[in-house]
Every structure is written in structure tokens, then in C-alpha cells.
Design a protein around this motif. Structure first.
Motif, PDB file in Angstrom:
ATOM      1  N   UNK A   1      57.410  60.455  77.804  1.00  0.00           N
ATOM      2  CA  UNK A   1      59.085  60.322  77.560  1.00  0.00           C
ATOM      3  C   UNK A   1      59.694  60.130  78.462  1.00  0.00           C
ATOM      4  N   UNK A   2      60.466  58.904  78.007  1.00  0.00           N
ATOM      5  CA  UNK A   2      61.200  58.261  78.906  1.00  0.00           C
ATOM      6  C   UNK A   2      63.068  58.576  78.771  1.00  0.00           C
ATOM      7  N   UNK A   3      63.268  58.525  79.963  1.00  0.00           N
ATOM      8  CA  UNK A   3      65.025  59.301  79.265  1.00  0.00           C
ATOM      9  C   UNK A   3      65.869  59.034  78.654  1.00  0.00           C
ATOM     10  N   UNK A   4      66.522  59.208  77.865  1.00  0.00           N
ATOM     11  CA  UNK A   4      67.019  58.978  76.775  1.00  0.00           C
ATOM     12  C   UNK A   4      68.813  59.086  76.777  1.00  0.00           C
ATOM     13  N   UNK A   5      69.538  59.308  78.133  1.00  0.00           N
ATOM     14  CA  UNK A   5      70.974  59.434  78.527  1.00  0.00           C
ATOM     15  C   UNK A   5      71.574  57.950  78.357  1.00  0.00           C
ATOM     16  N   UNK A   6      72.532  57.738  77.783  1.00  0.00           N
ATOM     17  CA  UNK A   6      73.558  56.624  77.991  1.00  0.00           C
ATOM     18  C   UNK A   6      74.560  57.143  79.040  1.00  0.00           C
ATOM     19  N   UNK A   7      75.332  56.191  79.464  1.00  0.00           N
ATOM     20  CA  UNK A   7      76.289  55.873  80.309  1.00  0.00           C
ATOM     21  C   UNK A   7      77.449  57.413  80.047  1.00  0.00           C
ATOM     22  N   UNK A   8      78.032  57.283  78.257  1.00  0.00           N
ATOM     23  CA  UNK A   8      78.075  58.305  77.757  1.00  0.00           C
ATOM     24  C   UNK A   8      78.038  59.820  77.915  1.00  0.00           C
ATOM     25  N   UNK A   9      76.596  59.941  77.778  1.00  0.00           N
ATOM     26  CA  UNK A   9      76.184  61.028  77.878  1.00  0.00           C
ATOM     27  C   UNK A   9      76.328  61.405  79.996  1.00  0.00           C
ATOM     28  N   UNK A 322      54.622  66.001  60.179  1.00  0.00           N
ATOM     29  CA  UNK A 322      55.065  65.137  58.044  1.00  0.00           C
ATOM     30  C   UNK A 322      55.321  63.954  58.175  1.00  0.00           C
ATOM     31  N   UNK A 323      55.323  63.378  58.973  1.00  0.00           N
ATOM     32  CA  UNK A 323      56.229  61.545  59.747  1.00  0.00           C
ATOM     33  C   UNK A 323      54.925  60.916  60.555  1.00  0.00           C
ATOM     34  N   UNK A 324      54.022  59.621  59.618  1.00  0.00           N
ATOM     35  CA  UNK A 324      53.451  58.990  60.409  1.00  0.00           C
ATOM     36  C   UNK A 324      54.449  58.251  61.469  1.00  0.00           C
ATOM     37  N   UNK A 325      53.536  57.954  62.609  1.00  0.00           N
ATOM     38  CA  UNK A 325      54.417  56.991  63.513  1.00  0.00           C
ATOM     39  C   UNK A 325      55.108  55.484  63.436  1.00  0.00           C
ATOM     40  N   UNK A 326      55.240  55.213  61.499  1.00  0.00           N
ATOM     41  CA  UNK A 326      55.942  54.287  61.568  1.00  0.00           C
ATOM     42  C   UNK A 326      56.692  54.814  60.639  1.00  0.00           C
ATOM     43  N   UNK A 327      56.617  56.238  60.460  1.00  0.00           N
ATOM     44  CA  UNK A 327      58.179  55.911  59.684  1.00  0.00           C
ATOM     45  C   UNK A 327      59.169  56.813  60.607  1.00  0.00           C
ATOM     46  N   UNK A 328      58.717  56.945  61.379  1.00  0.00           N
ATOM     47  CA  UNK A 328      59.809  57.651  62.274  1.00  0.00           C
ATOM     48  C   UNK A 328      59.883  56.137  63.014  1.00  0.00           C
ATOM     49  N   UNK A 338      58.244  54.215  72.401  1.00  0.00           N
ATOM     50  CA  UNK A 338      59.572  54.909  72.959  1.00  0.00           C
ATOM     51  C   UNK A 338      60.174  56.162  71.977  1.00  0.00           C
ATOM     52  N   UNK A 339      59.643  56.800  71.192  1.00  0.00           N
ATOM     53  CA  UNK A 339      60.073  58.703  70.884  1.00  0.00           C
ATOM     54  C   UNK A 339      58.524  58.787  71.180  1.00  0.00           C
ATOM     55  N   UNK A 340      57.865  58.936  71.777  1.00  0.00           N
ATOM     56  CA  UNK A 340      56.987  59.942  72.201  1.00  0.00           C
ATOM     57  C   UNK A 340      56.292  60.795  71.312  1.00  0.00           C
TER      58      UNK A 340
END
Length: 624
Positions: A1-9, A322-328, A338-340
Motif C-alpha cells: 500500500x502507498x501512503x494515503x495522507x493528504x496535506x489536510x489530513x 465480494x468485489x472484483x478488482x475492476x469493481x473496486x 493503488x488500492x492494494x
């Protein structure tokens, strides 16, 4: 997984961090020229109101082991893991009514201190060492590891740096300010962790409901993961990761009805009734009434906790299975890479935060997680220093220590504990569900803790030698059962160990000759409520034993053998109540407790009845 924080976070999270440290340092500041007393540092000068007691209890309890660990178990097992929360809610009623008033009446600072006054130094030292080992090598390490795991998965912070950062951050104000800083920052922390936790649950259910709302999400969640909404788990029905690349039976972690009839009660009574970093909040209450009301308040919050930590774990399981990679990818409008993925169950909550909580709100949700982690670490650090200072340092090194020396000792041992946790915590990286690691290894001491404390509180016959040998036998008995029956679920092992410890304590207590007159002795016992209650408990014990013998084979797959532990508990309660009245002599240090101490007001009784009703309904709807 990549970092998921924005400046606002980062801004939101930084504001939270500054506020917590500022509040902690401000509330614990000393008056000019005044030094902190031991009561101020270790018991917050007995100033906590009922709502502060309840909030601080939950903030100390809810930690990374819940947001990360329980969510991970929710991902792997399902709602069954909520048994730890819902049984705890009822346990808090028992602690509030029968345990805490006795401790408060006797002016206790620490749990080992109670054991010294009831038995002797040998017993108190044995349990002081038990608790210190558990706090440093199980609690501090596991919570800091799980928190650092979240930092790594969400923000990209290397695991070791995350561990160091969390321990240092929680140590800044807890070491300086003591329990005052811990308790009053907990009031802020519990608001943040519940608000942020609810936000994450709301957004996870929105995602499962395809944007149709939370109730649609809950309905979809139940339909898509119906096997995850079971409180009593039979043997062989749910297989989960074992942490080393294989699978194991979920029954190993939650063996059927043992969560209701068996050692789940030992875990909860030991944790909520006699665990220093938890019960210390009740000991710091302004009054017995504040303490009782605070625990009822905490009981209602415990009922709420699975909504914050278990449901998100189940939602993560549904979304990723229950979701395919494409659905996610379409759902989140980002590439699947990027979802991981979720490689370990304990990565479920960080995965949700990273992918389904938007910028800004993600900072708040992570602040909730951080609040849970930091508040628990701070409480553990404070209680570690309290036990070492009051039960080791003051007893064996400086019996006449000044307040200044006691506070300095507390701060020094807290720093040492932090360094040890920093070294040990990274070793937990190989585990799949750290929450279960915590439960199993604290389970080695809880049977002895519950046996010794409960007998010490209420049984006039138990002696210091009986308590000591029960304490000594606790861990070896657990290890022997683990070696001889490695496939037996640890909750069942704990139950059998508890039965053995009751026998050890009883045999030694009855064989030791006593000369002290029992002040409660009644030759005929006519009209004695204790005697009547003893007969009821003997009958319950006999009935439970017969049920176990008759139906063990029929219900072996749901852990029905746990009824033997419940039968032993009923019989022991009968023995305690009967001998308290009918034996002429007693241990000279046995307690004389005024029954008025256990009286509770109507608001308490209504609150307790509400908790029992809600938990009963939850088990009714999600039994199997």
C-alpha cells in the motif's frame, strides 16, 4: 500500500496531537513551588467524576488492539469477536457493585497493595511481577506494534519509527503528569475515538451499500457475509489464516459457548476487576457513587464498541472478497494497484482508512485511532510505574521514601518500560491477529488472578500460603495444558486451569490450622442470607455438572465442556458463602465487609438492567 495522507489530513492529525499534549501538560501542571504528591501522580488526587471515570476507562481500554486487532478478527472471524466487548459490559456491573467499593473503602493505590494487606508481601510481589511482565512484554509491545502497523500502511512510516514515535508521544505527558494527565486527556480522546470511529463505520457501510445509505449498507453486509454474523462458532465451520501461510479453525479462538459459560468471564473479570491500568481509573474517583456510575457509563460504551471496530472489519472482508478488482477501481476511481490488498487480517482497518475515507476526514479518523493507541499506552505506562514504585521500590528499596522520591521512581521506570517495548514490539510482525495473541498470553495469568483476588475479597478461609501457591501454580499449569493439549482452544484451557487452582487454594486453606475466631460465625445459621445463597449455588453447580455429563457428547462441537468451569465456579461460591457462616475460625487477615457497601441506587440498577437486556437481545439475534 502507498501512503494515503493528504496535506489536510496531516494538518488535522497535527492539531489533534498538539491539543492532546497541551491538555495533558496543562491539567497536570503543579502550583508554583509545590511538588506532586504520590496521590496526585498515581491516583489523580482522587478527583475524577463519574463521566471522567467512564470515559477514561474506555479510552484506556480501546486501543490499537481494537481498531486494528479486533477489526482484524472481525475480518477473519466476524461478529463473534464482539463477545469480548459485550461480556465485558456485564462484567463492569459486577466490578462496580462488588469489587470496586471494597478497594475504595480500603484506600488502595494498587492491586498488589490489596494483596499485601489481605495476605502478605510474598503474594503481592508475585502478582506485581506478573503484571509488570504483562504490561511491558504483552500490552505495551502489542499496542505500539499495532499502532505502528497503521502508521506504516496509511502514512508510509517505517514500522520501527512508528513504534518509537507512538511510545515517545504517549510518554511525554503521562510520565510528566501522571494519572491526572492520563485521565483528563482520556476524556478528550474518547470523544475523538468514538466520533472518528463512527465516521469510518459510516463510510464503510456507505461503500458496501453502493451509495444507498448506511441501512442499505448494513443489509448488504449481512447478506454478503451472513457467516460473519454469528456469536457462537461451532468446531470446523470457519477457517481463518493462522499467520504462517496456512489456515486454522476459528473455533480455536472462540470455542462455541465457552464465550458465555467458560473462561471469557475470567478474562473479563481479571481485566476489568483487577488489572491496574484499568481499575486505577475507578480508584481515582471522587466517591464510591462516582466510581459505580462511571463503570455503568463505561458498560454502555462497551456495547457500542463493536459498531466502531468489528463492523468495519466485516465491511473490509465484503469489499475485498465480494468485489472484483475492476469493481473496486470503478468504485474508488483509482487504479487497483493503488488500492492494494489485505495480506494479513490486521491490515483490514488501515486498508479501509486509506481507501474509503476521504482527505481531511481521514485525518480525523486516524486521529481517533491515534487517540485510542496513545490513551492506552499512557495508561499502561502510568500503571507500570505505579506498581513498580508502590509495590517494589517502596516495599523493598525505600520504605520511607518521600513523595518526590516516589514520583521520580515512577518516571524512571516508565522510561525503562518504554525502551523495552521499543525493542520487543517489532517481533510481533509475524502474527496475523495480534488481538488473539494478547488474549492467549494474558490468559496464562487471569485464572490465578481471578481465583486469588475473588477469594481474598470474599472468603474468610483462604490463607496467605494458599494464595501464594495458587499464584505460583498459575503459569506452569497453563504451560502444562498447552504442551499436553496443544489443539485445545485457550479459553477451554483457561477453564481447566481455573478448576485446578480452585482445588489448590481450597485444599491448602482447609488443611492449615486456624485459631482466629470467625466474626461471622453462626452456629445454627437460621435466617442467614449467605447460607441460603450457598444452597442455591450448590444446586446450580450440581445441575451444571449433570448437564455437562449428559450432553457433552451431543454438544461437544460447540465447546459445551466449558460448563464444567461454570459448575466449579458455582460450587466454589457455595463453599465460600457456607464456610463464611458455619466455620468457627478464619484467616486473621480476612475482610469484614459491611453489606451496605454493596447497596446501589435506583439509577444504577436501571442502568445495569438496561445493559443486561441489550446484551441478551444481541446474543438472541446473533446466536448461531
Amino acid at each position: 500500500m502507498e501512503a494515503g495522507f493528504s496535506t489536510l489530513d496531516y494538518i488535522v492529525f497535527s492539531v489533534y496531537a498538539v491539543v492532546i499534549v497541551a491538555v495533558g501538560l496543562w491539567v497536570s501542571r503543579s502550583k508554583t513551588g509545590a511538588q506532586k504528591t504520590a496521590q496526585e501522580y498515581f491516583l489523580a488526587d482522587k478527583s475524577l467524576t463519574w463521566w471522567a471515570v467512564g470515559a477514561s476507562l474506555i479510552a484506556a481500554n480501546i486501543s490499537a488492539e481494537h481498531f486494528i486487532g479486533t477489526s482484524g478478527s472481525g475480518f477473519a472471524i466476524g461478529l463473534g469477536i464482539a463477545a469480548y466487548e459485550w461480556i465485558a459490559a456485564i462484567t463492569l456491573i459486577i466490578v462496580a457493585k462488588y469489587f470496586l467499593p471494597v478497594f475504595l473503602k480500603n484506600g488502595i493505590y494498587t492491586m498488589p497493595q490489596f494483596l499485601e494487606s489481605r495476605f502478605d508481601k510474598r503474594v503481592s510481589t508475585a502478582f506485581a511481577v506478573f503484571w509488570l511482565l504483562v504490561y511491558v512484554f504483552v500490552n505495551l509491545t502489542s499496542v505500539s506494534y499495532l499502532g505502528a502497523l497503521a502508521l506504516e500502511k496509511i502514512m508510509g512510516v517505517p514500522l520501527q519509527y512508528g513504534i518509537i514515535g507512538l511510545l515517545v508521544f504517549s510518554g511525554i505527558y503521562s510520565i510528566y503528569g501522571g494519572l491526572t494527565a492520563v485521565a483528563w486527556t482520556d476524556v478528550v480522546q474518547v470523544i475523538v475515538l468514538i466520533a472518528g470511529g463512527l465516521v469510518t463505520t459510516f463510510l464503510a457501510l456507505e461503500a458496501v451499500g453502493d451509495g444507498a445509505g448506511v441501512f442499505a449498507g448494513m443489509a448488504n453486509l449481512y447478506e454478503a457475509a451472513r457467516e460473519h454474523f454469528v456469536m457462537v462458532i461451532p468446531k470446523g465451520e470457519i477457517m481463518i489464516p493462522d499467520g504462517v501461510g496456512g489456515l486454522k479453525d476459528a473455533y480455536q479462538d472462540l470455542p462455541g459457548v465457552a464465550v458465555v459459560l467458560g473462561a471469557m468471564w475470567l478474562t473479563n473479570l481479571g481485566y476489568w476487576g483487577f488489572n491496574q491500568y484499568i481499575i486505577q481509573k475507578g480508584l481515582a474517583a471522587k466517591s464510591i457513587e462516582d466510581a459505580k456510575r462511571g463503570l455503568i457509563f463505561a458498560g454502555y460504551l462497551k456495547i457500542l464498541i463493536p459498531l466502531l471496530v468489528v463492523i468495519p472489519g466485516i465491511a473490509a472482508w465484503v469489499l475485498i472478497n465480494k468485489s472484483t478488482p475492476e469493481e473496486l477501481s470503478v468504485m474508488l476511481n483509482v487504479p487497483f494497484e493503488q488500492i492494494g490488498t489485505i495480506d494479513k487480517s490486521d491490515e483490514a482497518y488501515p486498508w479501509l482508512l486509506k481507501n474509503f475515507v476521504p482527505a481531511g476526514i481521514r485525518g480525523l479518523a486516524f486521529a481517533a485511532l491515534a487517540a485510542a493507541i496513545v490513551s492506552s499506552l499512557a495508561s499502561m505506562i502510568n500503571s507500570t510505574s505505579t506498581i513498580f514504585t508502590m509495590d517494589i521500590y517502596k516495599v523493598y528499596f525505600q520504605p520511607h521514601a518521600t513523595n518526590n522520591q516516589l514520583v521520580r521512581s515512577g518516571r524512571l521506570v516508565a522510561v525503562v518500560a518504554l525502551f523495552i517495548a521499543m525493542l520487543v514490539a517489532p517481533q510481533l510482525a509475524s502474527l496475523d491477529q495480534v488481538f488473539q495473541y494478547i488474549q492467549e498470553y494474558t490468559g496464562y495469568i487471569y485464572p490465578g488472578v481471578v481465583a486469588v483476588f475473588c477469594m481474598g475479597l470474599f472468603w474468610r478461609q483462604i490463607t496467605g500460603n494458599a494464595a501464594l501457591w495458587t499464584a505460583i501454580a498459575t503459569i506452569p499449569a497453563g504451560i502444562v495444558f498447552k504442551v499436553l493439549y496443544p489443539e485445545m482452544p485457550f479459553l477451554l484451557r483457561m477453564g481447566y486451569v481455573f478448576i485446578i487452582l480452585l482445588l489448590i487454594a481450597s485444599v491448602i486453606s482447609f488443611t492449615e490450622k486456624k485459631t482466629h475466631t470467625n466474626p461471622a460465625f453462626k452456629e445454627k445459621g437460621v435466617g442467614s442470607k449467605s447460607l441460603t445463597a450457598s444452597y442455591i449455588f450448590f444446586a446450580l453447580g450440581l445441575i451444571s455438572t449433570i448437564l455437562g455429563i449428559l450432553f457433552l457428547n451431543d454438544f461437544e462441537s460447540i465447546g459445551f465442556e466449558s460448563i464444567y468451569m461454570m459448575a466449579s465456579l458455582f460450587i466454589m461460591l457455595g463453599v465460600i458463602l457456607y464456610t463464611n457462616v458455619k466455620m468457627k475460625t478464619a484467616d486473621p487477615k480476612s475482610l469484614t465487609i459491611d453489606p451496605v457497601l454493596f447497596n446501589t441506587a435506583t439509577p444504577f440498577n436501571i442502568g445495569a438492567a438496561g445493559i443486561i437486556l441489550i446484551v441478551g437481545l444481541l446474543y438472541y439475534f446473533f446466536w448461531m
